[in-house]
Design a protein around this motif. Structure first.
Motif, PDB file in Angstrom:
ATOM      1  N   CYS A  12       0.842  -1.190   0.000  1.00 18.70           N
ATOM      2  CA  CYS A  12       0.000   0.000   0.000  1.00 18.70           C
ATOM      3  C   CYS A  12       0.878   1.242   0.000  1.00 18.70           C
ATOM      4  CB  CYS A  12      -0.918  -0.008   1.219  1.00 18.70           C
ATOM      5  SG  CYS A  12      -2.080   1.383   1.236  1.00 18.70           S
ATOM      6  N   SER A  13       1.243   1.690  -1.180  1.00 20.99           N
ATOM      7  CA  SER A  13       2.169   2.813  -1.290  1.00 20.99           C
ATOM      8  C   SER A  13       1.510   4.152  -1.028  1.00 20.99           C
ATOM      9  CB  SER A  13       2.812   2.828  -2.682  1.00 20.99           C
ATOM     10  OG  SER A  13       1.829   3.024  -3.685  1.00 20.99           O
ATOM     11  N   SER A  14       0.178   4.179  -0.939  1.00 18.81           N
ATOM     12  CA  SER A  14      -0.538   5.432  -0.707  1.00 18.81           C
ATOM     13  C   SER A  14      -1.260   5.458   0.636  1.00 18.81           C
ATOM     14  CB  SER A  14      -1.549   5.687  -1.822  1.00 18.81           C
ATOM     15  OG  SER A  14      -0.905   5.852  -3.064  1.00 18.81           O
ATOM     16  N   CYS A  15      -0.983   4.490   1.500  1.00 15.27           N
ATOM     17  CA  CYS A  15      -1.639   4.449   2.803  1.00 15.27           C
ATOM     18  C   CYS A  15      -0.981   5.424   3.771  1.00 15.27           C
ATOM     19  CB  CYS A  15      -1.566   3.046   3.390  1.00 15.27           C
ATOM     20  SG  CYS A  15      -2.615   1.832   2.554  1.00 15.27           S
ATOM     21  N   GLU A  16      -1.719   5.764   4.830  1.00 14.95           N
ATOM     22  CA  GLU A  16      -1.142   6.559   5.906  1.00 14.95           C
ATOM     23  C   GLU A  16      -0.174   5.688   6.707  1.00 14.95           C
ATOM     24  OE1 GLU A  16      -4.287   8.222   8.230  1.00 14.95           O
ATOM     25  OE2 GLU A  16      -5.265   9.160   6.506  1.00 14.95           O
ATOM     26  N   GLY A  17       0.854   6.331   7.247  1.00 14.38           N
ATOM     27  CA  GLY A  17       1.827   5.613   8.061  1.00 14.38           C
ATOM     28  C   GLY A  17       3.224   5.688   7.463  1.00 14.38           C
ATOM     29  N   ALA A  18       4.217   5.390   8.298  1.00 13.19           N
ATOM     30  CA  ALA A  18       5.611   5.392   7.864  1.00 13.19           C
ATOM     31  C   ALA A  18       6.084   3.959   7.666  1.00 13.19           C
ATOM     32  CB  ALA A  18       6.484   6.084   8.904  1.00 13.19           C
ATOM     33  N   VAL A  19       6.666   3.687   6.508  1.00  7.51           N
ATOM     34  CA  VAL A  19       7.180   2.359   6.193  1.00  7.51           C
ATOM     35  C   VAL A  19       8.603   2.493   5.670  1.00  7.51           C
ATOM     36  CG1 VAL A  19       6.911   0.289   4.783  1.00  7.51           C
ATOM     37  CG2 VAL A  19       4.888   1.473   5.630  1.00  7.51           C
ATOM     38  N   ASP A  20       9.533   1.845   6.348  1.00  4.93           N
ATOM     39  CA  ASP A  20      10.929   1.846   5.915  1.00  4.93           C
ATOM     40  C   ASP A  20      11.467   3.261   5.711  1.00  4.93           C
ATOM     41  OD1 ASP A  20      10.979  -0.946   5.943  1.00  4.93           O
ATOM     42  OD2 ASP A  20      10.291  -1.077   3.876  1.00  4.93           O
ATOM     43  N   GLY A  21      11.114   4.151   6.622  1.00  3.30           N
ATOM     44  CA  GLY A  21      11.644   5.500   6.560  1.00  3.30           C
ATOM     45  C   GLY A  21      11.041   6.375   5.485  1.00  3.30           C
ATOM     46  N   THR A  22       9.864   6.033   5.010  1.00  3.85           N
ATOM     47  CA  THR A  22       9.194   6.853   3.990  1.00  3.85           C
ATOM     48  C   THR A  22       7.728   7.034   4.352  1.00  3.85           C
ATOM     49  OG1 THR A  22       8.529   4.979   2.585  1.00  3.85           O
ATOM     50  CG2 THR A  22      10.715   5.943   2.188  1.00  3.85           C
ATOM     51  N   VAL A  81       8.079   8.742  18.697  1.00  7.40           N
ATOM     52  CA  VAL A  81       9.430   9.303  18.690  1.00  7.40           C
ATOM     53  C   VAL A  81      10.435   8.309  18.131  1.00  7.40           C
ATOM     54  CG1 VAL A  81      11.258  10.262  20.146  1.00  7.40           C
ATOM     55  CG2 VAL A  81       8.872  10.791  20.644  1.00  7.40           C
ATOM     56  N   GLY A  82      10.209   7.024  18.372  1.00  5.37           N
ATOM     57  CA  GLY A  82      11.142   6.011  17.882  1.00  5.37           C
ATOM     58  C   GLY A  82      11.290   6.024  16.374  1.00  5.37           C
ATOM     59  N   VAL A  83      10.188   6.293  15.679  1.00  2.00           N
ATOM     60  CA  VAL A  83      10.203   6.343  14.217  1.00  2.00           C
ATOM     61  C   VAL A  83      10.398   7.783  13.726  1.00  2.00           C
ATOM     62  CG1 VAL A  83       8.836   5.843  12.133  1.00  2.00           C
ATOM     63  CG2 VAL A  83       8.710   4.322  14.105  1.00  2.00           C
ATOM     64  N   GLY A  84      10.051   8.752  14.590  1.00  2.00           N
ATOM     65  CA  GLY A  84      10.072  10.144  14.169  1.00  2.00           C
ATOM     66  C   GLY A  84       8.833  10.522  13.381  1.00  2.00           C
ATOM     67  N   TYR A  85       7.717   9.856  13.709  1.00  2.66           N
ATOM     68  CA  TYR A  85       6.492   9.997  12.917  1.00  2.66           C
ATOM     69  C   TYR A  85       5.382  10.617  13.747  1.00  2.66           C
ATOM     70  CZ  TYR A  85       2.286   8.514  10.346  1.00  2.66           C
ATOM     71  OH  TYR A  85       1.080   8.471   9.686  1.00  2.66           O
ATOM     72  N   LEU A  86       4.703  11.595  13.156  1.00  2.00           N
ATOM     73  CA  LEU A  86       3.526  12.196  13.787  1.00  2.00           C
ATOM     74  C   LEU A  86       2.416  12.300  12.757  1.00  2.00           C
ATOM     75  CD1 LEU A  86       3.337  15.077  16.312  1.00  2.00           C
ATOM     76  CD2 LEU A  86       1.904  15.211  14.264  1.00  2.00           C
ATOM     77  N   ARG A  87       1.214  11.905  13.170  1.00  2.52           N
ATOM     78  CA  ARG A  87       0.038  12.040  12.302  1.00  2.52           C
ATOM     79  C   ARG A  87      -1.040  12.796  13.051  1.00  2.52           C
ATOM     80  NH1 ARG A  87      -1.924   6.775  11.217  1.00  2.52           N
ATOM     81  NH2 ARG A  87      -3.564   6.994  12.785  1.00  2.52           N
ATOM     82  N   ALA A  88      -1.665  13.719  12.347  1.00  9.15           N
ATOM     83  CA  ALA A  88      -2.734  14.512  12.948  1.00  9.15           C
ATOM     84  C   ALA A  88      -3.912  14.578  11.997  1.00  9.15           C
ATOM     85  CB  ALA A  88      -2.233  15.922  13.263  1.00  9.15           C
ATOM     86  N   GLN A 100     -12.508  10.985  11.577  1.00 10.66           N
ATOM     87  CA  GLN A 100     -11.971   9.934  10.724  1.00 10.66           C
ATOM     88  C   GLN A 100     -12.818   9.804   9.459  1.00 10.66           C
ATOM     89  OE1 GLN A 100      -9.341   7.982  11.070  1.00 10.66           O
ATOM     90  NE2 GLN A 100      -8.653   8.652  13.072  1.00 10.66           N
ATOM     91  N   ASN A 101     -13.867  10.595   9.346  1.00 10.97           N
ATOM     92  CA  ASN A 101     -14.812  10.445   8.251  1.00 10.97           C
ATOM     93  C   ASN A 101     -14.300  11.076   6.962  1.00 10.97           C
ATOM     94  OD1 ASN A 101     -16.593   9.193  10.042  1.00 10.97           O
ATOM     95  ND2 ASN A 101     -17.501  11.148  10.640  1.00 10.97           N
ATOM     96  N   ASP A 102     -15.036  10.807   5.903  1.00  9.40           N
ATOM     97  CA  ASP A 102     -14.706  11.392   4.614  1.00  9.40           C
ATOM     98  C   ASP A 102     -14.644  12.914   4.726  1.00  9.40           C
ATOM     99  OD1 ASP A 102     -14.813   8.841   3.778  1.00  9.40           O
ATOM    100  OD2 ASP A 102     -16.536   9.077   2.441  1.00  9.40           O
ATOM    101  N   GLY A 103     -13.640  13.499   4.110  1.00 16.00           N
ATOM    102  CA  GLY A 103     -13.481  14.940   4.127  1.00 16.00           C
ATOM    103  C   GLY A 103     -12.515  15.439   5.178  1.00 16.00           C
ATOM    104  N   ALA A 104     -12.189  14.611   6.180  1.00 14.64           N
ATOM    105  CA  ALA A 104     -11.197  15.019   7.166  1.00 14.64           C
ATOM    106  C   ALA A 104      -9.815  15.031   6.515  1.00 14.64           C
ATOM    107  CB  ALA A 104     -11.215  14.070   8.360  1.00 14.64           C
ATOM    108  N   VAL A 105      -8.979  15.960   6.931  1.00 10.23           N
ATOM    109  CA  VAL A 105      -7.631  16.078   6.372  1.00 10.23           C
ATOM    110  C   VAL A 105      -6.632  15.459   7.342  1.00 10.23           C
ATOM    111  CG1 VAL A 105      -5.839  17.669   5.598  1.00 10.23           C
ATOM    112  CG2 VAL A 105      -8.239  18.173   5.126  1.00 10.23           C
ATOM    113  N   ALA A 106      -5.797  14.577   6.849  1.00  5.99           N
ATOM    114  CA  ALA A 106      -4.741  13.969   7.646  1.00  5.99           C
ATOM    115  C   ALA A 106      -3.399  14.553   7.221  1.00  5.99           C
ATOM    116  CB  ALA A 106      -4.728  12.457   7.462  1.00  5.99           C
ATOM    117  N   LEU A 107      -2.636  15.046   8.178  1.00  8.84           N
ATOM    118  CA  LEU A 107      -1.271  15.495   7.918  1.00  8.84           C
ATOM    119  C   LEU A 107      -0.310  14.529   8.594  1.00  8.84           C
ATOM    120  CD1 LEU A 107      -1.315  19.393   8.355  1.00  8.84           C
ATOM    121  CD2 LEU A 107      -1.782  18.016   6.308  1.00  8.84           C
TER     122      LEU A 107
END
Length: 205
Positions: A12-22, A81-88, A100-107
């Protein structure tokens, strides 16, 4: 303590989350619904950010990002902090009601200050997938996601890292066009001793 995020499947190259430093790319999103440092296709590309002068570590960067997100009406969902990842998440269409519904913006932010003092970014509108790239979406700064990223970055006072644009001369000569892509991210303005180049007194800087 906030739980560590579950990694998305490798396919899933377009999913939310950090994978292998990307962070994820923007495949399957309409032109105005996603921006990512890891997608060099216009109009999806978003330049990475360089930490402010007083930020020297991943943990500091994530604290500053969390403050900036909250100050702009967002809610932090993941802070690892271990990954250096933050999602809001921000409410529907950038509002102040988290959803979490349609139209919400995830950064999403991937900040690895202990290595390079650069923060990679991604923003996407949840529930929006395939669609036509409208003219508005290829005008820099016009998308909802870009405006939200800009608000957060301005609050932080961080600068964008300059990224080379690979011009497409067959389209409009050597003028910038929406059909250009972007070259590799140049190294940040920090030398190996941890001092920023712009802080040096060298007349050549």
């Amino acid at each position: 303590a906030m739980a560590a995020p579950a990694a998305p499947p490798p396919s899933c190259s377009s999913c939310e989350g950090a994978v292998d430093g990307t962070l994820g790319r923007c495949e399957g999103f309409a032109g105005a619904a996603c921006r990512s440092t890891f997608d060099d296709r216009p109009p999806f590309f978003a330049a990475p950010w360089e930490f402010g002068r007083d930020v020297t570590s991943t943990s500091q960067a994530l604290k500053e990002l969390e403050k900036a997100v909250v100050a702009n009406g967002g809610v932090v969902e993941v802070n690892d902090v271990g990954v250096g990842y933050l999602r809001a998440s921000f409410g529907a269409r950038g509002g102040k009601t988290p959803s979490q519904n349609d139209g919400a913006v995830a950064l999403e932010f991937l900040a690895r200050g202990d290595d390079d003092a650069v923060c990679e970014v991604r923003g996407s509108v949840r529930g929006v997938s395939r669609g036509i790239v409208r003219v508005q979406s290829i005008v820099p700064g016009s998308s909802e996601v870009e405006k939200l990223l800009l608000r957060v970055r301005r609050y932080l006072g961080w600068a964008e890292v300059p990224v080379l644009r690979n011009r497409t001369p067959k389209v409009l000569g050597y003028f910038e066009t929406p059909f250009d892509d972007f070259g590799p991210v140049p190294p940040p303005t920090m030398d190996y001793a941890g001092m920023r180049a712009d802080a040096l007194s060298d007349d050549l800087q």
